[in-house]
Design a protein around this motif. Sequence first.
Motif, PDB file in Angstrom:
ATOM      1  N   PHE A  26       0.819  -1.224   0.000  1.00 13.93           N
ATOM      2  CA  PHE A  26       0.000   0.000   0.000  1.00 13.93           C
ATOM      3  C   PHE A  26       0.853   1.275   0.000  1.00 13.93           C
ATOM      4  N   SER A  37      -4.705   2.979   3.944  1.00  9.59           N
ATOM      5  CA  SER A  37      -5.486   1.763   3.676  1.00  9.59           C
ATOM      6  C   SER A  37      -4.699   0.535   4.094  1.00  9.59           C
ATOM      7  N   ALA A  41      -4.792   1.286   8.077  1.00  7.97           N
ATOM      8  CA  ALA A  41      -6.097   1.592   8.647  1.00  7.97           C
ATOM      9  C   ALA A  41      -6.197   1.113  10.097  1.00  7.97           C
ATOM     10  N   THR A 116     -11.680   4.425   8.480  1.00  2.26           N
ATOM     11  CA  THR A 116     -12.245   4.713   7.160  1.00  2.26           C
ATOM     12  C   THR A 116     -11.499   5.882   6.540  1.00  2.26           C
ATOM     13  N   ALA A 117     -10.623   5.566   5.588  1.00  2.00           N
ATOM     14  CA  ALA A 117      -9.809   6.592   4.958  1.00  2.00           C
ATOM     15  C   ALA A 117     -10.635   7.407   3.964  1.00  2.00           C
ATOM     16  N   GLU A 119      -9.748   8.377   1.133  1.00  2.00           N
ATOM     17  CA  GLU A 119      -9.495   7.839  -0.207  1.00  2.00           C
ATOM     18  C   GLU A 119      -8.953   6.423  -0.081  1.00  2.00           C
ATOM     19  N   LYS A 120      -9.651   5.465  -0.662  1.00  2.00           N
ATOM     20  CA  LYS A 120      -9.242   4.066  -0.600  1.00  2.00           C
ATOM     21  C   LYS A 120      -8.115   3.771  -1.581  1.00  2.00           C
ATOM     22  N   ASP A 121      -7.241   2.871  -1.191  1.00  2.00           N
ATOM     23  CA  ASP A 121      -6.165   2.446  -2.076  1.00  2.00           C
ATOM     24  C   ASP A 121      -6.182   0.918  -2.156  1.00  2.00           C
ATOM     25  N   SER A 122      -5.528   0.378  -3.171  1.00  4.76           N
ATOM     26  CA  SER A 122      -5.502  -1.063  -3.381  1.00  4.76           C
ATOM     27  C   SER A 122      -4.104  -1.625  -3.175  1.00  4.76           C
TER      28      SER A 122
END
Length: 205
Positions: A26, A37, A41, A116-117, A119-122
């Motif tokens: 991440f 994320s 998190a 809960t960020a 902006e979500k990342d993968s």
Amino acid sequence: MNDRTFLWGTIFLIIGELIRFWALGFVEKKGRKLAMSGPYAFVRNPLYVGNFFLGLGVVVIVWNWIILVLFLAGFFGIYAGTIRGEEKHLKEMFGKSYEDYCRNVPSFFPRLTPYTAPEKDSFLWSRIIKHHEYITVAGILLMLMIIYLYEKLFLAKEPVTHEMPLIVATVIVALALVLERVFVSRLHITFFERLREKDTPKKES
């Protein structure tokens, strides 16, 4: 050191490396983007949590109370200052978003539910390769093989011929690490960058 401490130490080493893998998947280049994320998190410094388990694994293998106390004192003494310095820098870079993140996510001991960020990342495997984490894996493997050989050849006094396959494997891993530093790191092979580009969506022109 005995077979039991070697086994439990190896388990801690695997846990530590898995945490590092999860975290690095991440992480973009430092300073580009704030990672919030995945493991970030739950805790702000998952890489250091992974490092703690790596160090603890070595201590458990050796299993000496003095070394354990020195490790705990040294680890938290060194990383406490490191974390303070890094967090000061991140606050200057990211401002309020990082301050909100700090208020909700602990520094070292993970929270039970994910933050809960905004902006979500993968997770991307290419990031792990880009950060050359395979060197850490090879280093851990080399260390385990050397410790095992030391126990068998010098403490248990077993014949060298009994451990010849492992000796050869140890030499191969050591040479691979040396060659990686000489050819991969110094020549900056672009193969890893191509992997990252494949995982990154192309912008429309």
